[in-house]
Motif scaffolding. Structure first.
Motif, PDB file in Angstrom:
ATOM      1  N   CYS A   4       0.892  -1.202   0.073  1.00 42.36           N
ATOM      2  CA  CYS A   4       0.119   0.019  -0.021  1.00 42.36           C
ATOM      3  C   CYS A   4       0.829   1.147   0.080  1.00 42.36           C
ATOM      4  O   CYS A   4       1.760   1.317   0.712  1.00 42.36           O
ATOM      5  N   GLN A   5       0.716   2.046  -1.187  1.00 43.96           N
ATOM      6  CA  GLN A   5       1.260   3.341  -0.945  1.00 43.96           C
ATOM      7  C   GLN A   5       2.787   3.169  -0.996  1.00 43.96           C
ATOM      8  O   GLN A   5       3.549   3.881  -0.127  1.00 43.96           O
ATOM      9  N   ASN A   6       3.356   2.125  -1.544  1.00 41.47           N
ATOM     10  CA  ASN A   6       4.793   1.748  -1.808  1.00 41.47           C
ATOM     11  C   ASN A   6       5.380   1.221  -0.516  1.00 41.47           C
ATOM     12  O   ASN A   6       6.589   1.450  -0.182  1.00 41.47           O
ATOM     13  N   ILE A   7       4.617   1.016   0.527  1.00 40.40           N
ATOM     14  CA  ILE A   7       4.936   0.407   1.696  1.00 40.40           C
ATOM     15  C   ILE A   7       4.569  -0.950   1.532  1.00 40.40           C
ATOM     16  O   ILE A   7       3.262  -1.455   1.362  1.00 40.40           O
ATOM     17  N   SER A   8       5.615  -1.934   1.714  1.00 37.86           N
ATOM     18  CA  SER A   8       5.182  -3.502   1.865  1.00 37.86           C
ATOM     19  C   SER A   8       4.695  -3.809   3.167  1.00 37.86           C
ATOM     20  O   SER A   8       5.291  -3.548   4.099  1.00 37.86           O
ATOM     21  N   PHE A   9       3.602  -4.449   3.386  1.00 40.78           N
ATOM     22  CA  PHE A   9       3.262  -5.204   4.770  1.00 40.78           C
ATOM     23  C   PHE A   9       3.116  -6.396   4.664  1.00 40.78           C
ATOM     24  O   PHE A   9       2.553  -7.402   4.012  1.00 40.78           O
ATOM     25  N   LEU A  10       4.401  -6.913   5.111  1.00 42.17           N
ATOM     26  CA  LEU A  10       4.821  -8.257   5.014  1.00 42.17           C
ATOM     27  C   LEU A  10       4.211  -9.519   5.792  1.00 42.17           C
ATOM     28  O   LEU A  10       3.795  -9.034   7.005  1.00 42.17           O
ATOM     29  N   ASN A  11       3.718 -10.713   5.298  1.00 44.27           N
ATOM     30  CA  ASN A  11       3.150 -11.674   5.754  1.00 44.27           C
ATOM     31  C   ASN A  11       3.726 -12.075   7.354  1.00 44.27           C
ATOM     32  O   ASN A  11       4.883 -12.101   7.372  1.00 44.27           O
ATOM     33  N   PRO A  12       2.802 -12.394   8.235  1.00 43.83           N
ATOM     34  CA  PRO A  12       3.241 -12.906   9.627  1.00 43.83           C
ATOM     35  C   PRO A  12       4.267 -14.008   9.247  1.00 43.83           C
ATOM     36  O   PRO A  12       5.165 -14.274  10.298  1.00 43.83           O
ATOM     37  N   GLN A  13       4.121 -14.865   8.143  1.00 47.09           N
ATOM     38  CA  GLN A  13       5.049 -15.891   7.929  1.00 47.09           C
ATOM     39  C   GLN A  13       6.615 -15.371   7.843  1.00 47.09           C
ATOM     40  O   GLN A  13       7.585 -16.006   8.221  1.00 47.09           O
ATOM     41  N   ARG A  14       6.713 -14.098   7.591  1.00 50.58           N
ATOM     42  CA  ARG A  14       8.166 -13.584   7.370  1.00 50.58           C
ATOM     43  C   ARG A  14       9.088 -13.663   8.468  1.00 50.58           C
ATOM     44  O   ARG A  14      10.079 -13.781   8.587  1.00 50.58           O
ATOM     45  N   PHE A  15       8.242 -13.309   9.581  1.00 44.90           N
ATOM     46  CA  PHE A  15       9.019 -13.034  11.016  1.00 44.90           C
ATOM     47  C   PHE A  15       8.416 -13.698  12.127  1.00 44.90           C
ATOM     48  O   PHE A  15       9.133 -13.856  13.167  1.00 44.90           O
ATOM     49  N   TYR A  16       6.977 -13.887  12.079  1.00 40.33           N
ATOM     50  CA  TYR A  16       6.291 -14.664  13.064  1.00 40.33           C
ATOM     51  C   TYR A  16       5.700 -15.898  12.934  1.00 40.33           C
ATOM     52  O   TYR A  16       4.446 -16.056  12.949  1.00 40.33           O
ATOM     53  N   PRO A  17       6.434 -16.681  12.321  1.00 40.32           N
ATOM     54  CA  PRO A  17       5.674 -17.864  12.032  1.00 40.32           C
ATOM     55  C   PRO A  17       5.205 -18.679  13.070  1.00 40.32           C
ATOM     56  O   PRO A  17       4.213 -19.607  13.036  1.00 40.32           O
ATOM     57  N   ILE A  18       5.955 -18.494  14.168  1.00 42.67           N
ATOM     58  CA  ILE A  18       5.483 -18.839  15.505  1.00 42.67           C
ATOM     59  C   ILE A  18       5.045 -17.844  16.357  1.00 42.67           C
ATOM     60  O   ILE A  18       5.560 -16.997  16.696  1.00 42.67           O
ATOM     61  N   PRO A  19       3.455 -17.582  16.356  1.00 43.97           N
ATOM     62  CA  PRO A  19       3.023 -16.579  17.174  1.00 43.97           C
ATOM     63  C   PRO A  19       3.348 -16.457  18.700  1.00 43.97           C
ATOM     64  O   PRO A  19       3.506 -17.477  19.255  1.00 43.97           O
ATOM     65  N   TYR A  20       3.011 -15.343  19.187  1.00 43.55           N
ATOM     66  CA  TYR A  20       3.549 -15.222  20.584  1.00 43.55           C
ATOM     67  C   TYR A  20       2.672 -15.776  21.600  1.00 43.55           C
ATOM     68  O   TYR A  20       3.379 -16.447  22.613  1.00 43.55           O
ATOM     69  N   PRO A  21       1.411 -16.497  21.259  1.00 39.42           N
ATOM     70  CA  PRO A  21       0.940 -17.348  22.565  1.00 39.42           C
ATOM     71  C   PRO A  21       1.696 -18.669  22.387  1.00 39.42           C
ATOM     72  O   PRO A  21       1.603 -19.371  23.588  1.00 39.42           O
ATOM     73  N   ALA A  22       2.477 -19.216  21.312  1.00 43.38           N
ATOM     74  CA  ALA A  22       3.232 -20.332  21.266  1.00 43.38           C
ATOM     75  C   ALA A  22       4.835 -20.123  21.344  1.00 43.38           C
ATOM     76  O   ALA A  22       5.500 -20.991  21.009  1.00 43.38           O
ATOM     77  N   TRP A  23       4.924 -18.769  21.955  1.00 42.26           N
ATOM     78  CA  TRP A  23       6.518 -18.299  22.005  1.00 42.26           C
ATOM     79  C   TRP A  23       7.187 -19.599  22.773  1.00 42.26           C
ATOM     80  O   TRP A  23       8.628 -19.862  22.246  1.00 42.26           O
ATOM     81  N   SER A  24       6.951 -20.354  23.833  1.00 39.86           N
ATOM     82  CA  SER A  24       7.840 -21.171  24.199  1.00 39.86           C
ATOM     83  C   SER A  24       8.245 -22.268  23.420  1.00 39.86           C
ATOM     84  O   SER A  24       9.158 -23.368  23.945  1.00 39.86           O
ATOM     85  N   ARG A  25       7.571 -22.607  22.361  1.00 45.22           N
ATOM     86  CA  ARG A  25       7.960 -23.781  21.401  1.00 45.22           C
ATOM     87  C   ARG A  25       9.245 -23.628  20.758  1.00 45.22           C
ATOM     88  O   ARG A  25       9.895 -24.646  20.407  1.00 45.22           O
ATOM     89  N   TYR A  26      10.014 -22.354  20.861  1.00 44.06           N
ATOM     90  CA  TYR A  26      11.193 -22.320  20.525  1.00 44.06           C
ATOM     91  C   TYR A  26      12.205 -22.789  21.435  1.00 44.06           C
ATOM     92  O   TYR A  26      13.430 -23.140  21.123  1.00 44.06           O
ATOM     93  N   TYR A  27      11.931 -23.266  22.626  1.00 40.65           N
ATOM     94  CA  TYR A  27      12.555 -23.806  23.749  1.00 40.65           C
ATOM     95  C   TYR A  27      12.038 -25.147  24.222  1.00 40.65           C
ATOM     96  O   TYR A  27      12.473 -25.682  24.933  1.00 40.65           O
TER      97      TYR A  27
END
Length: 391
Positions: free
Chosen positions: A302-325
């Motif tokens: 939008c207006q030359n600003i890319s709004f990047l998909n959650p998969q780009r940086f947040y494939p594991i959403p914050y409620p599941a943050w502990s899955r990284y560990y």
């Protein structure tokens, strides 16, 4: 008149032909250079004899040599093409000199902590590996120009990061950062001791000012880079129709960032966590864009600003943050991701990477910040084992 002309592009040098003009007693000339300096002094006719002409030629050659040598030295200090050749010269550069190179990757530490945690070290190291031709800058509030650091013993992570050729660590001087922005008046009026979210609010403000002034990419210190981000002007969707401010990138003096700084001051509420952070980015984006839900892994624009998909940086959403560990039966491939946000703000129990645990986070450390893993994680395990044996 002595003038040196050079034309550069990443990884190459272009030769500018010497240009000579003779008019009576006035002679001007230009010298070009490539990787190996080739000097062709301009001929000069002198009625007083060949001896004086030869002497003048020698003087011209010497002056040109020293001038070009000086330029080469400056380039070797400042150009990203020369990071691998000048590891020790970094200590003499100012933040402005490095930031003015453009396309910096910027991290902030707004606590007084001087020793970066292993996660901070991993974030910075992974960015340095992915973006080898760009300056990686860690600003630390606890660091001052007078801070004396024992790099060989007390601050292992500081020493590790300082040794990486394209990593720069500077003091975070907020008053300087906020100069010439809408945030300066707010900063001069706010009382940090009375702000319960000051660490986060000051970080939210600093990242806006730095990106507006110099451009580049801002990343939180719990973001592990895994591949280059191809966008220049972008925001990261944390979920559909909601923007994060944990990672974003814009060129210098972008209007969207200026508008964000103005709204930061206009809608300031230090008691509401995130009001100057992700909620700010979201309301500013909604003001100019008709946001819709993501479907699949596509990005929005939008207006030359890319709004990047959650998969780009947040494939594991914050409620599941502990899955990284946790240990996974099959580790995800993150094929659609550019970086991974490990949600350190949610990590109240301070889960950490343990050598030999085979958690997802440990495997990410091994793959994307192997020096941090080896120096801080494996060595910590070895020290613990040695201490237990001694006991």
């Amino acid at each position: 008149m002595l003038q040196t002309v050079w034309v550069s592009s990443p990884g190459s040098w272009a030769l500018k032909e010497p240009d000579c003009h003779h008019d009576g007693k006035q002679t001007s000339w230009k010298c070009g250079f490539v990787r190996t300096i080739i000097q062709h002094p301009c001929p000069r006719h002198d009625s007083k004899g060949p001896r004086k002409a030869r002497m003048l030629k020698k003087i011209q050659i010497c002056l040109c040599f020293f001038f070009v040598s000086g330029i080469l030295y400056e380039i070797s200090l400042l150009s990203s093409c020369f990071f691998s050749y000048m590891p020790m010269s970094k200590q003499f550069l100012t933040p402005e000199q490095v930031l003015n190179l453009g396309k910096s990757i910027i991290f902030l530490e707004t606590t007084e902590r001087l020793e970066p945690t292993p996660l901070v070290s991993c974030s910075v190291e992974s960015a340095a590996r992915i973006y080898q031709d760009r300056p990686i800058i860690l600003f630390m509030k606890g660091l001052t120009n007078d801070t004396a650091l024992d790099l060989n013993s007390s601050y292992a992570a500081f020493s590790l990061l300082s040794s990486i050729k394209n990593v720069f660590i500077f003091p975070l001087q907020m008053e300087t950062v906020f100069q010439d922005t809408p945030l300066l008046q707010w900063y001069n009026q706010v009382i940090p001791e009375q702000e319960k979210n000051w660490v986060h609010i000051s970080s939210d403000a600093s990242r806006l000012a730095l990106i507006w002034k110099y451009g580049g990419i801002y990343m939180d210190t719990d973001v592990i880079s895994i591949k280059p981000i191809p966008e220049e002007s972008f925001l990261a969707a944390q979920k559909s129709q909601f923007s994060s401010n944990g990672i974003f990138g814009f060129p210098a003096h972008h209007k969207f960032i200026w508008d964000c700084m103005e709204n930061f001051v206009l809608k300031y509420n230090g008691n509401l966590w995130g009001n100057q952070g992700p909620f700010l980015m979201t309301r500013m984006l909604k003001a100019i864009c008709n946001l819709t839900d993501f479907k699949g892994t596509e990005d929005h624009s939008c207006q030359n600003i890319s709004f990047l998909n959650p998969q780009r940086f947040y494939p594991i959403p914050y409620p599941a943050w502990s899955r990284y560990y946790q240990v996974w039966d099959k580790s995800p491939n993150f094929n659609h991701s550019y970086a991974l946000h490990l949600w350190n703000f949610m990590n109240h129990n301070r889960k950490s990477v343990v050598a030999g645990s085979n958690t997802l986070a440990e495997n990410l450390y091994k793959a994307y910040c192997p020096t941090t893993y080896k120096e801080l994680i494996q060595n910590a395990k070895l020290r613990d084992f040695t201490h237990s044996e001694d006991a």
